[in-house]
Structure formats: C-alpha cells, structure tokens
Design an enzyme around this catalytic site. Structure first.
Site, mmCIF file in Angstrom:
data_model
loop_
_atom_site.group_PDB
_atom_site.id
_atom_site.type_symbol
_atom_site.label_atom_id
_atom_site.label_comp_id
_atom_site.label_asym_id
_atom_site.label_seq_id
_atom_site.Cartn_x
_atom_site.Cartn_y
_atom_site.Cartn_z
ATOM 1 N N ILE A 191 6.749 -3.941 -6.746
ATOM 2 C CA ILE A 191 5.796 -2.953 -7.252
ATOM 3 C C ILE A 191 6.051 -1.615 -6.565
ATOM 4 O O ILE A 191 5.765 -1.451 -5.386
ATOM 5 C CB ILE A 191 4.344 -3.440 -7.022
ATOM 6 C CG1 ILE A 191 4.135 -4.780 -7.762
ATOM 7 C CG2 ILE A 191 3.344 -2.396 -7.501
ATOM 8 C CD1 ILE A 191 2.818 -5.453 -7.464
ATOM 9 N N ARG A 192 6.648 -0.687 -7.299
ATOM 10 C CA ARG A 192 7.083 0.598 -6.717
ATOM 11 C C ARG A 192 7.767 0.312 -5.378
ATOM 12 O O ARG A 192 7.480 0.918 -4.352
ATOM 13 C CB ARG A 192 5.909 1.568 -6.531
ATOM 14 C CG ARG A 192 5.307 2.034 -7.841
ATOM 15 C CD ARG A 192 4.178 3.044 -7.637
ATOM 16 N NE ARG A 192 4.660 4.413 -7.632
ATOM 17 C CZ ARG A 192 4.713 5.197 -6.554
ATOM 18 N NH1 ARG A 192 4.334 4.768 -5.374
ATOM 19 N NH2 ARG A 192 5.158 6.423 -6.657
ATOM 20 N N GLU A 209 3.053 -12.568 -1.814
ATOM 21 C CA GLU A 209 1.648 -12.991 -1.819
ATOM 22 C C GLU A 209 0.980 -12.836 -3.179
ATOM 23 O O GLU A 209 -0.007 -13.499 -3.451
ATOM 24 C CB GLU A 209 0.861 -12.227 -0.740
ATOM 25 C CG GLU A 209 0.459 -10.792 -1.065
ATOM 26 C CD GLU A 209 1.587 -9.782 -0.959
ATOM 27 O OE1 GLU A 209 2.733 -10.178 -0.696
ATOM 28 O OE2 GLU A 209 1.307 -8.583 -1.170
ATOM 29 N N CYS A 220 6.664 -4.724 1.253
ATOM 30 C CA CYS A 220 6.670 -3.448 0.532
ATOM 31 C C CYS A 220 6.445 -2.284 1.495
ATOM 32 O O CYS A 220 7.331 -1.965 2.278
ATOM 33 C CB CYS A 220 5.652 -3.492 -0.608
ATOM 34 S SG CYS A 220 5.873 -2.194 -1.821
ATOM 35 N N GLY A 242 0.875 -1.170 0.000
ATOM 36 C CA GLY A 242 0.000 0.000 0.000
ATOM 37 C C GLY A 242 0.901 1.204 0.000
ATOM 38 O O GLY A 242 2.060 1.119 -0.395
ATOM 39 N N GLU A 243 0.394 2.314 0.458
ATOM 40 C CA GLU A 243 1.231 3.493 0.573
ATOM 41 C C GLU A 243 1.576 3.673 2.038
ATOM 42 O O GLU A 243 0.691 3.846 2.880
ATOM 43 C CB GLU A 243 0.502 4.718 0.004
ATOM 44 C CG GLU A 243 0.431 4.699 -1.509
ATOM 45 C CD GLU A 243 1.811 4.530 -2.158
ATOM 46 O OE1 GLU A 243 2.760 5.237 -1.762
ATOM 47 O OE2 GLU A 243 1.960 3.674 -3.054
ATOM 48 N N SER A 244 2.874 3.657 2.339
ATOM 49 C CA SER A 244 3.285 3.742 3.741
ATOM 50 C C SER A 244 2.850 5.069 4.352
ATOM 51 O O SER A 244 2.539 5.143 5.545
ATOM 52 C CB SER A 244 4.796 3.555 3.864
ATOM 53 O OG SER A 244 5.479 4.557 3.135
ATOM 54 N N HIS A 251 6.465 -8.547 -3.087
ATOM 55 C CA HIS A 251 5.189 -9.134 -2.680
ATOM 56 C C HIS A 251 5.201 -10.626 -2.960
ATOM 57 O O HIS A 251 4.869 -11.040 -4.071
ATOM 58 C CB HIS A 251 4.046 -8.494 -3.472
ATOM 59 C CG HIS A 251 3.858 -7.054 -3.178
ATOM 60 N ND1 HIS A 251 3.167 -6.614 -2.085
ATOM 61 C CD2 HIS A 251 4.291 -5.950 -3.807
ATOM 62 C CE1 HIS A 251 3.173 -5.300 -2.059
ATOM 63 N NE2 HIS A 251 3.854 -4.862 -3.099
ATOM 64 N N ARG A 286 12.501 4.464 0.189
ATOM 65 C CA ARG A 286 11.190 4.326 -0.474
ATOM 66 C C ARG A 286 11.324 4.504 -1.985
ATOM 67 O O ARG A 286 12.201 5.214 -2.466
ATOM 68 C CB ARG A 286 10.207 5.381 0.046
ATOM 69 C CG ARG A 286 9.835 5.215 1.505
ATOM 70 C CD ARG A 286 8.794 6.247 1.911
ATOM 71 N NE ARG A 286 7.555 6.061 1.161
ATOM 72 C CZ ARG A 286 6.755 7.058 0.777
ATOM 73 N NH1 ARG A 286 7.062 8.297 1.052
ATOM 74 N NH2 ARG A 286 5.652 6.799 0.113
#
Lengths: 186, 321
Positions: free
Chosen positions: A125-126, A164, A67, A35-37, A162, A96
C-alpha cells in the site's frame, strides 16, 4: 496499529502503545506499523523519542517494521522529505512511495523461504522498496523482478508490505521467536 | 455481500471483472481491491488530514506531521462566505500539490459527479472525497464507487448513511460535522450518533437485525456484520468544525480513528504552530497536560460561526442521502 495488535495478541503477546520514553523502557520488542513515515518521525522528534529509539534498537531491542516502519528502520532513505530522520537498524537503502500512487497499490503472493514453503499473501500500500541491501543485512523476500521487499539484520526486520492486513501471522511469529530468545538469554 | 470490482493488472493489460465474493488469487498482482483501498485509510489511523489550497500550505501540513492533505481551491469557510457553485479543483492545482508532498493527496468530487471522480483518478490522487462541501451534482444518487481503482471517503451523519455509502463502495467514512464553521457541535453529534448506533446493533439479538436494517435503510449484510464485530469494517474519521487541539482530542476521545481539519488551520493566526499542535493533541488525545501544552501560543483561532446561526438550507451536512 490495530491489525498488528490483533495478530500479536492472537500469538500470545501483550501489546502497549509506545508514545513516550517510559513506555519504551517496558517492552521486549517493538513493532513499527504502517502510516506516513514523515508523520511518525515528526511526532517522534516532537516528543524526544528519536534518540531513545535509535539507542534501544542499536542496543539490541528486537524491532519489526512494516511499510513506513521499514522506512524508519532503514539506515538510509531516498525520496524522503528534507531532513527526514530514521531510527536505523537495517543496513539498507529504502526508496519511499516506490510503486507510485494509491492506484498502483496491490496484493500479490511472495515466496519467503525463512517462513516455509507456503507463499505469503502480501498487501503493498503506497509501499517503499529496498533499493540496496548492505553487507550487514539479508534479503528475506523479493518480487519476481528481483526487487527486495523484506530484510532482516539480527533482531531487526522490515517488510515493504503489510502481512498484518492479509491475515498472515508467520512474520509476527518469526519476530516473536527472536523477542523470546533475547528475553530468555537476558 | 455487495459486488466488488477488481482490476487485475498484468504486464500492461487490464481487465475489469465483477465478483460476488472476495477471493484469493495467485495471479501476479491485484490492484484496486477492497483490502488495499481500506488498507490505506487504516494506515492513516490516529492522524490528521488537512485541507490545503496551495502547494506551500501542503508543505506546511506535511512538515507539521499531517498523514495526508486534501487538495482544494477554497476551504469550506470561504465556500460558505463566497457562495456560488463549488466544484472539483483544477487539475493544475491538484498536480502541483501532488508534486510538492510525499504523503497521500486526497481531492473532492461533487456528490454523484462520476466524471469528476474519473478525472481525479486519472490525475493520480490517492483518495477521493465524495463531499457535501461541494455543490451536489446529483440529488438522488451517489457515485457507484466499486468500479474505481482509487478508494473513496464519504461523509455520514449517522450509521445508516455510513452503511449506504459503504454499500456503494466507500472504503473510509468521515462523520460530516458542519464544515467551515469552526463549531464542533455537529461533529460531536455525528460521531456520537454513529458510535451509539453501532453499540445498539451489537446489543441486539439476531432476529432483531432485519428490522434494524430496515430502520437504518441499510443493507442487511452490513448491519449483521457490524452487530457481530461491534465496529465499522472501515476507518471512521471525523470532520467539520475542528478548530483547536482540544477539539481534535475530543473527537478522538469520542471514538474517532482520526481527524480532518478544514478551515481551522489555514484560517487561523499561526497555521504552522496550530497544525503541529493539532497533530500532537490527536496523538496524545488522552493526556490533558500534553493538550494544554500544545494549546499555548497558537494565536487567533479561526473566526467561527455558530451552527445555530446558519439557516437550514445552508447547512452542508444535510446534503447526502
């Protein structure tokens, strides 16, 4: 958290969402998804969860972050937004968005000795990377150029990627073994 | 299965390949795969994506807990009020917004405008919205999204439209709503329609799926996949008319994975507080006391327009085919 839930339930765990302090007190292990930290930390601050999470992890609650989850478990971050807080637990410095924008997101195979000889297929992913591994933490995996992308320190584990989303379950199995070992000894 | 464009990238050389099936590879790294495209949207699940027209607004959005921003020159309410042709935003604006925030930056291309999409990819945006909010560039075809490394989100008013966009390569779907109105009724209709059509497919016997695909005007393989799993294989957000924390929570209760907020934040009296309140209500969408608390002291909501007062030719949701 959908893919994490599917993997964990498949391995026999019961999964609940943690949005409040009372939910935190009922769990044996914590998974912090991607997600976005910044968004996760902002919400955690808004609901007063940062200190309870920090205390729980410092008190030995097993935690696994992927992530953004790795960023939130790092003791130190670079390229965060001003004042961005983490829960800590891993003696590492995390950078980041270290690989660039979404067009640079990628999949690759990694060797992770702790999980056996078969490579781990990982989606970045990013993704963040581990810029520096402190004395208390251990690197679990690195890219061919030596960039550390998975770390562990006691009951706390974090990956840049990730597992998962690629159908990889061994990290979660490894994590659940730590959760079970702690639950049994308590 | 639809063809998937992969770009294999190794030491600066890139080759385009089109494969019939998604295959595993042991090559050093694979960019632009379906998995990383859809994966980014999955990471935004449960979050709010906000329209911003300046770097300062982007900063407010990130500080409020937005999971991404949509970089635009004009919010939909202004496009609606000012009229004229609405196009992709200027590169300088998009770059300034990318430089300001650390969260993903999305930008809109006109429906069917392949070159605007190519430009946005070259600028390094994280997601492209092929959007009915801008003036369409092609009234027949949408963009073929498979050859791109950057992922696309597209609007849909029903399941057939969502599946057609996915067959063209969209990695994320948002229900359209009626952008720039502050009227939630169309967003409600679209998310309910999509969710109910998914449930209907899941209840069908296998021999009924062929006609279902015909009626949905969608590829059979996607229809069969949804009938089996009971879910879209990509993330489904809602958009178009969200103006209050309760609107956002309503969309989540109706089964959205997250919410786009366009004009609702920066056309309101207190954007900072409203942005944070909408984020909180989206996370705690099933907790009325949290939604009540976050709805306090927000000042004026955006001035709305009832969709029923918008003449049919000016309804944006009807763009797209």
């Amino acid at each position: 958290m959908g893919d994490h839930t599917a993997v964990l339930v498949g391995l026999g765990a019961e999964v609940i969402g943690v949005r409040r302090e009372r939910e935190l007190s009922s769990i044996d292990g914590l998974v912090i998804p991607g997600g976005e930290s910044t968004a996760i930390a902002t919400l955690a601050r808004a609901v007063g969860l940062i200190a309870p999470l920090r205390d729980a992890i410092a008190g030995g609650l097993p935690a696994f972050g992927t992530c953004a989850g790795l960023i939130l478990l790092a003791d130190r971050i670079v390229d965060g937004i001003p004042g961005q807080q983490t829960f800590g637990g891993l003696d590492v410095t995390v950078r980041r968005n270290a690989f660039g924008a979404q067009i640079d997101s990628f999949e690759t195979d990694l060797t992770v000795k702790a999980l056996g000889p078969d490579p781990v297929h990982a989606a970045f992913i990013r993704a963040p990377l581990v810029a520096e591994v402190g004395r208390a933490a251990t690197a679990l995996a690195a890219l061919p150029d030596g960039t550390v992308v998975a770390v562990r320190q006691g009951n706390v584990m974090g990956t840049s990627f990730h597992p998962e989303v690629t159908g990889e379950t061994r990290f979660h199995r490894y994590f659940l073994e730590q959760v079970t070992a702690r639950a049994v000894t308590r | 299965m639809s063809p998937i464009g992969f770009r294999f990238s190794c030491r600066g050389t890139a080759v385009f390949l089109t494969l019939g099936l998604m295959t595993e590879t042991s090559s050093p790294s694979l960019v632009g795969s379906n998995r990383v495209k859809r994966g980014l949207a999955e990471m935004l699940t449960g979050g709010v994506i906000m329209d911003v027209v300046t770097p300062q607004q982007a900063r407010i959005a990130e500080d409020a807990g937005a999971v991404a921003v949509m970089a635009l020159e004009r919010v939909p309410a202004d496009i609606r009020a000012q009229g004229g042709v609405a196009r992709m935003s200027a590169p300088d604006l998009i770059e300034a917004i990318i430089a300001e925030v650390s969260i993903p930056v999305m930008a809109k291309a006109r429906i069917g405008h392949v070159v605007e999409a190519q430009v946005l990819q070259a600028l390094g945006v994280d997601y492209i919205d092929e959007s009915e909010v801008l003036s369409p560039a092609d009234y027949v075809n949408h963009i073929d999204k498979w050859p791109f490394t950057v992922p696309f989100v597209c609007g849909a008013t029903n399941l057939g439209e969502a599946l057609r966009r996915m067959s063209e390569g969209a990695a994320m779907i948002r229900s359209k709503g009626e952008a720039g109105t502050g009227d939630i009724s169309e967003a409600t209709k679209h998310i309910r329609t999509i969710r109910s059509e998914i449930r209907a497919l899941a209840a069908m016997s296998p021999d009924e799926l062929y006609v279902a695909a015909k009626n949905l005007q969608a590829p059979y393989d996607l229809v069969a996949e949804i009938a089996e799993t009971g879910a879209l294989p990509v993330v489904l957000f809602t958009a178009g008319g969200v103006a209050t924390p309760a609107d956002a929570a309503l969309m989540m209760q109706l089964g959205a994975d997250g919410v786009f907020v366009g004009s609702g934040i920066f056309r309101s009296g207190d954007p900072e507080r409203r942005a944070a309140a909408i984020v909180k209500a989206t996370t705690f969408f099933d907790d009325a006391s949290v939604i009540a608390d976050s709805s306090r002291g927000l000042g004026e909501a955006m001035v709305g327009i009832s969709v029923r007062d918008v003449p049919a030719p000016h309804r944006l949701a009807e763009r797209g085919w």
